[in-house]
Write a protein that holds these residues in place. Structure first.
Motif, PDB file in Angstrom:
ATOM      1  N   PRO A 113       0.840  -1.200   0.000  1.00  0.00           N
ATOM      2  CA  PRO A 113       0.000   0.000   0.000  1.00  0.00           C
ATOM      3  C   PRO A 113       0.880   1.257   0.000  1.00  0.00           C
ATOM      4  CG  PRO A 113      -0.683  -1.535   1.735  1.00  0.00           C
ATOM      5  CD  PRO A 113       0.594  -2.049   1.161  1.00  0.00           C
ATOM      6  N   GLU A 114       0.359   2.344  -0.578  1.00  0.00           N
ATOM      7  CA  GLU A 114       1.130   3.594  -0.701  1.00  0.00           C
ATOM      8  C   GLU A 114       1.675   4.079   0.640  1.00  0.00           C
ATOM      9  OE1 GLU A 114       2.192   5.325  -3.349  1.00  0.00           O
ATOM     10  OE2 GLU A 114       1.400   3.676  -4.542  1.00  0.00           O
ATOM     11  N   GLU A 115       0.859   4.002   1.701  1.00  0.00           N
ATOM     12  CA  GLU A 115       1.296   4.468   3.020  1.00  0.00           C
ATOM     13  C   GLU A 115       2.516   3.675   3.504  1.00  0.00           C
ATOM     14  OE1 GLU A 115      -0.286   4.458   7.584  1.00  0.00           O
ATOM     15  OE2 GLU A 115      -1.777   4.701   6.004  1.00  0.00           O
TER      16      GLU A 115
END
Length: 84
Positions: free
Chosen positions: A72-74
């Motif tokens: 995920p981007e985070e």
């Protein structure tokens, strides 16, 4: 062979090291069970080290296809050092 307790080894370590350097086998035991052996560093033989074996852990781990999914981007930002 000299076998001593952990307590004895703590109080007489220098003497035990000297004995091992003279070639004596020194074993330190926990209670009546041998735990370790003291040997001179230069006398360790390659044959005493365990031989590595390929595939020793085969079948002991598993992962599914989601292992290959992008993070995920985070989480990617955290891995890159952005946004602690």
């Amino acid at each position: 062979m000299t076998t001593v307790t952990v307590h004895h080894a703590k109080t007489h370590l220098s003497k035990l090291i000297a004995a091992a350097e003279r070639g004596e086998e020194v074993v330190i035991a926990r209670g009546d069970k041998p735990a370790v052996r003291i040997v001179p560093f230069e006398l360790l033989k390659p044959s005493e080290t365990p031989k590595r074996q390929f595939g020793l852990l085969k079948g002991q781990g598993a992962f599914d296809e989601s292992f290959f999914d992008p993070l995920p981007e985070e989480e990617l930002r955290l891995w890159e050092g952005h946004g602690d």
